[in-house]
Scaffold this motif. Structure first.
Motif, PDB file in Angstrom:
ATOM      1  N   GLN A   1      92.840 -43.212 173.433  1.00 32.25           N
ATOM      2  CA  GLN A   1      93.293 -41.846 173.915  1.00 32.25           C
ATOM      3  C   GLN A   1      94.128 -41.184 172.580  1.00 32.25           C
ATOM      4  O   GLN A   1      94.348 -41.589 171.805  1.00 32.25           O
ATOM      5  CB  GLN A   1      94.252 -42.082 175.032  1.00 32.25           C
ATOM      6  CG  GLN A   1      93.611 -42.708 176.156  1.00 32.25           C
ATOM      7  CD  GLN A   1      94.143 -42.378 177.387  1.00 32.25           C
ATOM      8  OE1 GLN A   1      94.492 -41.218 178.092  1.00 32.25           O
ATOM      9  NE2 GLN A   1      94.712 -43.343 178.042  1.00 32.25           N
ATOM     10  N   ASP A   2      94.209 -39.912 172.816  1.00 31.64           N
ATOM     11  CA  ASP A   2      95.150 -38.986 171.796  1.00 31.64           C
ATOM     12  C   ASP A   2      96.391 -39.028 172.470  1.00 31.64           C
ATOM     13  O   ASP A   2      96.610 -38.469 173.305  1.00 31.64           O
ATOM     14  CB  ASP A   2      94.497 -38.070 171.332  1.00 31.64           C
ATOM     15  CG  ASP A   2      93.194 -38.016 170.506  1.00 31.64           C
ATOM     16  OD1 ASP A   2      92.947 -38.829 170.053  1.00 31.64           O
ATOM     17  OD2 ASP A   2      92.361 -36.975 170.786  1.00 31.64           O
ATOM     18  N   VAL A   3      97.367 -39.129 171.580  1.00 34.37           N
ATOM     19  CA  VAL A   3      98.885 -38.855 171.634  1.00 34.37           C
ATOM     20  C   VAL A   3      99.470 -37.899 170.865  1.00 34.37           C
ATOM     21  O   VAL A   3      99.077 -38.183 169.635  1.00 34.37           O
ATOM     22  CB  VAL A   3      99.424 -40.115 171.997  1.00 34.37           C
ATOM     23  CG1 VAL A   3      99.405 -40.948 170.830  1.00 34.37           C
ATOM     24  CG2 VAL A   3     101.126 -39.994 172.332  1.00 34.37           C
ATOM     25  N   SER A   4     100.053 -37.143 171.267  1.00 31.99           N
ATOM     26  CA  SER A   4     100.791 -35.997 170.220  1.00 31.99           C
ATOM     27  C   SER A   4     102.205 -36.211 170.385  1.00 31.99           C
ATOM     28  O   SER A   4     103.070 -36.609 171.506  1.00 31.99           O
ATOM     29  CB  SER A   4     100.551 -34.438 170.399  1.00 31.99           C
ATOM     30  OG  SER A   4      99.177 -34.249 170.230  1.00 31.99           O
ATOM     31  N   VAL A   5     103.146 -36.490 169.328  1.00 33.76           N
ATOM     32  CA  VAL A   5     104.431 -36.832 169.163  1.00 33.76           C
ATOM     33  C   VAL A   5     105.274 -35.806 168.302  1.00 33.76           C
ATOM     34  O   VAL A   5     104.782 -35.659 166.848  1.00 33.76           O
ATOM     35  CB  VAL A   5     104.359 -38.120 168.510  1.00 33.76           C
ATOM     36  CG1 VAL A   5     106.068 -38.529 168.641  1.00 33.76           C
ATOM     37  CG2 VAL A   5     103.614 -39.147 169.307  1.00 33.76           C
TER      38      VAL A   5
ATOM     39  N   ILE B   1     112.982 -25.312 173.496  1.00 32.63           N
ATOM     40  CA  ILE B   1     111.890 -26.172 173.954  1.00 32.63           C
ATOM     41  C   ILE B   1     110.611 -25.613 174.336  1.00 32.63           C
ATOM     42  O   ILE B   1     109.567 -26.192 174.201  1.00 32.63           O
ATOM     43  CB  ILE B   1     112.712 -26.857 175.332  1.00 32.63           C
ATOM     44  CG1 ILE B   1     111.590 -27.961 175.867  1.00 32.63           C
ATOM     45  CG2 ILE B   1     112.849 -25.654 176.304  1.00 32.63           C
ATOM     46  CD1 ILE B   1     111.617 -29.125 175.157  1.00 32.63           C
ATOM     47  N   LYS B   2     110.723 -24.181 174.378  1.00 27.54           N
ATOM     48  CA  LYS B   2     109.571 -23.489 174.631  1.00 27.54           C
ATOM     49  C   LYS B   2     108.636 -23.709 173.098  1.00 27.54           C
ATOM     50  O   LYS B   2     107.339 -23.763 173.452  1.00 27.54           O
ATOM     51  CB  LYS B   2     109.860 -21.964 174.798  1.00 27.54           C
ATOM     52  CG  LYS B   2     108.524 -21.250 174.790  1.00 27.54           C
ATOM     53  CD  LYS B   2     109.267 -19.660 175.252  1.00 27.54           C
ATOM     54  CE  LYS B   2     107.804 -18.736 175.171  1.00 27.54           C
ATOM     55  NZ  LYS B   2     107.374 -18.427 173.616  1.00 27.54           N
ATOM     56  N   GLU B   3     109.116 -23.472 172.106  1.00 25.40           N
ATOM     57  CA  GLU B   3     108.463 -23.553 170.891  1.00 25.40           C
ATOM     58  C   GLU B   3     107.878 -25.106 170.516  1.00 25.40           C
ATOM     59  O   GLU B   3     106.748 -25.502 170.197  1.00 25.40           O
ATOM     60  CB  GLU B   3     109.046 -23.302 169.625  1.00 25.40           C
ATOM     61  CG  GLU B   3     109.414 -21.773 169.798  1.00 25.40           C
ATOM     62  CD  GLU B   3     110.143 -21.151 168.496  1.00 25.40           C
ATOM     63  OE1 GLU B   3     110.319 -22.024 167.491  1.00 25.40           O
ATOM     64  OE2 GLU B   3     110.524 -20.086 168.387  1.00 25.40           O
TER      65      GLU B   3
ATOM     66  N   GLY C   1     100.948 -28.013 172.558  1.00 24.90           N
ATOM     67  CA  GLY C   1      99.829 -27.408 172.910  1.00 24.90           C
ATOM     68  C   GLY C   1      98.601 -27.049 172.052  1.00 24.90           C
ATOM     69  O   GLY C   1      97.611 -27.268 171.987  1.00 24.90           O
ATOM     70  N   ARG C   2      99.147 -26.927 170.819  1.00 26.26           N
ATOM     71  CA  ARG C   2      98.317 -26.614 169.599  1.00 26.26           C
ATOM     72  C   ARG C   2      97.509 -27.879 169.091  1.00 26.26           C
ATOM     73  O   ARG C   2      96.429 -27.953 168.724  1.00 26.26           O
ATOM     74  CB  ARG C   2      99.053 -26.084 168.119  1.00 26.26           C
ATOM     75  CG  ARG C   2      99.752 -24.793 168.469  1.00 26.26           C
ATOM     76  CD  ARG C   2     100.026 -24.375 166.924  1.00 26.26           C
ATOM     77  NE  ARG C   2     101.340 -25.036 166.403  1.00 26.26           N
ATOM     78  CZ  ARG C   2     102.718 -24.523 166.640  1.00 26.26           C
ATOM     79  NH1 ARG C   2     102.873 -23.662 167.816  1.00 26.26           N
ATOM     80  NH2 ARG C   2     103.396 -25.117 166.200  1.00 26.26           N
ATOM     81  N   LEU C   3      98.333 -29.006 169.418  1.00 21.39           N
ATOM     82  CA  LEU C   3      97.624 -30.376 168.949  1.00 21.39           C
ATOM     83  C   LEU C   3      97.036 -30.923 169.927  1.00 21.39           C
ATOM     84  O   LEU C   3      95.913 -31.686 169.754  1.00 21.39           O
ATOM     85  CB  LEU C   3      99.092 -31.230 168.545  1.00 21.39           C
ATOM     86  CG  LEU C   3      99.708 -31.003 167.154  1.00 21.39           C
ATOM     87  CD1 LEU C   3     100.754 -32.134 167.316  1.00 21.39           C
ATOM     88  CD2 LEU C   3      98.650 -31.278 166.339  1.00 21.39           C
ATOM     89  N   GLY C   4      97.324 -30.696 171.500  1.00 23.31           N
ATOM     90  CA  GLY C   4      96.635 -31.317 172.465  1.00 23.31           C
ATOM     91  C   GLY C   4      96.978 -32.745 172.555  1.00 23.31           C
ATOM     92  O   GLY C   4      97.751 -33.269 172.070  1.00 23.31           O
TER      93      GLY C   4
END
Length: 320
Positions: free
Chosen positions: A194-198, A218-220, A226-229
């Motif tokens: 699986q892919d994980v974004s951190v 926190i919005k940014e 979202g850009r990384l998925g």
């Protein structure tokens, strides 16, 4: 699409994970065996700490930073992921990942927001006077493949000296704020497939009225995720804001994030046992798209035998 890139450094995860995991407010027994790597496809061991006082070892009594590492060594599992703030530069990150690789099971690498941050205007390299400051994500390179990164600057009021005006990116000044440059990376977990974004975040302090822009920050951070998925998303770091500031914590919840420490204590406003800097809870580990947590906690100095940084670390087992 994923671009499989260069691995940076190895060996950080095992050392830091053990310390952070066990430290979690006594959730894991202090008599646990020496750390091992996590081979489960079902969860990740995640730590976060602002390490401004960790290195170099000549600072303070020469033992501050390795107290946490020593503590981790005694925990059941070393970290899979360790987000750090206020690391000096690429050279210091290299030193840290090599040390962790030497001391703990597992092999570690890291990605930094800015390799050579601007000067903070200090003359000392110790403690709060660390002259260069940036943020990084450390991960087990024997478990993950690095795929991509995104970087962005935190916001403060337009007139950050007066705390007025709209929230805008805080640009470098004569006392550089490169420590507000955030980084997020996407990793492929070769065990879980699986892919994980951190993300490792550091938002502006009260000096720049940073808490007023916590909702924008926190919005940014969520936009970066979202850009990384990825199947799992983790945002961790030094918010320099308490949960009530600008209602950012409720915004994070609305975006789909969960706060393991808040769920442990039963409220977004936890007791003093979970304060991470003085009498404030400003360091967070937030998880989106996960399926719950185990062993969440705040790593007190009583667990490490003394102070290891100005900030207390937070840790959790995060389920996919």
């Amino acid at each position: 699409m994923s671009i499989r890139s260069n691995r940076v450094l190895r060996g950080v995860v095992a050392v830091l994970t053990t310390a952070l995991t066990t430290a979690a407010v006594g959730v894991v027994s202090a008599t646990a065996a020496s750390a091992a790597v996590n081979t489960s496809p079902g969860f990740l061991v995640v730590y976060n700490n602002n390490i401004e006082n960790w290195l170099p070892s000549s600072c303070a009594d020469g033992k501050i930073w390795d107290r946490l590492v020593t503590y981790i060594k005694g925990r059941p599992l070393s970290p899979d992921i360790f987000t750090v703030q206020q690391v000096s530069n690429q050279a210091q990150l290299n030193t840290l990942t090599q040390y962790l690789s030497d001391q703990l099971p597992g092999t570690y690498a890291g990605q930094i927001a800015i390799a050579e941050p601007g000067s903070m205007g200090y003359t000392s390299t110790c403690g709060k006077m660390k002259n260069q400051q940036s943020n990084a994500v450390i991960y087990r390179s024997d478990r993950f493949t690095y795929e991509a990164a995104t970087r962005w600057r935190s916001d403060a009021p337009e007139n950050y000296n007066a705390g007025t005006g709209p929230c805008l990116n805080l640009e470098p000044t004569t006392t550089s704020q490169d420590r507000v440059h955030n980084i997020a990376i996407r990793l492929h977990d070769n065990i879980a497939n699986q892919d994980v974004s951190v993300a490792s975040i550091h938002w502006p302090t009260n000096t720049w009225y940073g808490p007023k822009c916590a909702a924008e920050n926190i919005k940014e951070a969520d936009e970066a995720m979202g850009r990384l998925g990825g199947d799992l998303k983790i945002v961790a770091g030094d918010a320099n804001a308490e949960p009530d500031d600008a209602d950012w914590w409720n915004d994070a919840k609305a975006y789909g994030y969960r706060d393991p420490i808040a769920e442990k204590c039963g409220s977004r406003n936890c007791s003093s046992a979970h304060d991470t800097l003085g009498s404030r809870r400003i360091d967070f580990l937030l998880v989106k798209s996960g399926n719950g947590f185990n062993n969440a906690g705040t790593i007190s100095t009583s667990l490490t035998g003394g102070e290891y940084s100005d900030h207390l670390a937070v840790a959790s087992y995060v389920n996919y």
